[in-house]
Design an enzyme around this catalytic site. Structure first.
Site, PDB file in Angstrom:
ATOM      1  N   SER A  34     -43.782   3.883 -31.911  1.00  0.00           N
ATOM      2  CA  SER A  34     -44.968   3.031 -32.011  1.00  0.00           C
ATOM      3  C   SER A  34     -45.316   2.679 -33.443  1.00  0.00           C
ATOM      4  CB  SER A  34     -46.164   3.743 -31.374  1.00  0.00           C
ATOM      5  OG  SER A  34     -46.446   4.956 -32.068  1.00  0.00           O
ATOM      6  N   HIS A  79     -40.958  -0.967 -27.727  1.00  0.00           N
ATOM      7  CA  HIS A  79     -42.082  -0.037 -27.682  1.00  0.00           C
ATOM      8  C   HIS A  79     -42.946  -0.236 -26.440  1.00  0.00           C
ATOM      9  CE1 HIS A  79     -46.382   0.909 -29.044  1.00  0.00           C
ATOM     10  NE2 HIS A  79     -45.831   2.024 -28.596  1.00  0.00           N
ATOM     11  N   GLU A  92     -43.732  -4.090 -26.887  1.00  0.00           N
ATOM     12  CA  GLU A  92     -43.434  -4.720 -28.174  1.00  0.00           C
ATOM     13  C   GLU A  92     -41.924  -4.678 -28.435  1.00  0.00           C
ATOM     14  OE1 GLU A  92     -47.289  -3.990 -30.979  1.00  0.00           O
ATOM     15  OE2 GLU A  92     -46.059  -2.232 -30.575  1.00  0.00           O
ATOM     16  N   ASN A 121     -51.126  -1.129 -32.887  1.00  0.00           N
ATOM     17  CA  ASN A 121     -51.727  -0.116 -33.749  1.00  0.00           C
ATOM     18  C   ASN A 121     -52.548  -0.737 -34.871  1.00  0.00           C
ATOM     19  OD1 ASN A 121     -50.811   2.123 -32.373  1.00  0.00           O
ATOM     20  ND2 ASN A 121     -48.930   2.295 -33.564  1.00  0.00           N
TER      21      ASN A 121
END
Length: 210
Positions: free
Chosen positions: A131, A152, A164, A203
């Site tokens: 991540s 991801h 992702e 994130n």
């Protein structure tokens, strides 16, 4: 995708997938792929982790059958396509795509990918579920940075729709196209990052709103 079998086109050349790491993420990624019709290997250094993963997946799939989200036949077909084992190198010998879902430590991932690079077929794509660790930091441990990317998944992987797909500086267009098509073939929505950035998209958004 909400834990159901998908009927979408597969990318050419991808039939067998190996997932490395039988924790919550790795085991669910393996089941997502098996539900979508792929032959899947799930490997971990600890046999007890594999046993626990199968037990947890069986309980979850049983509940889905009870709730009508999955038929008993679909459940059994998915488990029939799922193989587990502790010998990573042997399980990597005939795969088309590897998804690493081990501990989030760069040195561990680099060691794993060096071993996977040596064991897997020359044309196999190597991908990390990391991540936050950028592809180039792991790809440089291999001789195939053009065949490396991040794929991801979000937690829980069986439920969350977005995945992702992150390009490293040496990732080829063909690798990205195949990875994106693979993500779609398992019923997920790819979020494509054509330039690696720390933390990727999700994130960075989460950190910005905290």
């Amino acid at each position: 995708m909400t834990e159901s079998v998908q009927e979408t086109a597969r990318p050419d050349g991808i039939d067998r997938v190996l997932v490395v790491g039988a924790g919550a993420m790795g085991s669910q990624i393996a089941m997502v792929c098996a539900l979508a019709g792929y032959r899947v290997g799930l490997t971990d250094i600890a046999a007890e982790a594999l046993e626990a993963a199968l037990s947890q997946l069986r309980a979850r799939m049983d509940r889905n059958v009870e709730k009508g989200r999955l038929t008993a036949g679909e459940r059994e077909a998915a488990f029939a396509r799922l193989e587990t084992g502790t010998e990573m190198a042997a399980m990597a010998e005939d795969v088309d795509l590897v998804i690493e879902a081990a501990v989030e430590k760069l040195d561990v991932k680099r060691e794993l990918f060096a071993a996977l690079d040596a064991a897997s077929p020359d044309g196999a794509i190597l991908a990390s579920n990391s991540s936050s660790i950028v592809p180039s930091a792991m790809a440089s441990a291999t001789a195939r940075p053009d065949l490396f990317c991040n794929i991801h998944f979000f937690n829980p992987a069986l439920v969350m729709a977005c995945v992702e797909v992150v390009r490293g500086p040496e990732t080829s267009d063909e690798t990205m196209d195949t990875a994106v098509q693979f993500v779609r073939s398992i019923g997920k929505q790819p979020v494509i990052l054509n330039r690696e950035i720390p933390g990727f998209v999700a994130n960075r958004i989460l950190n910005a709103v905290r």
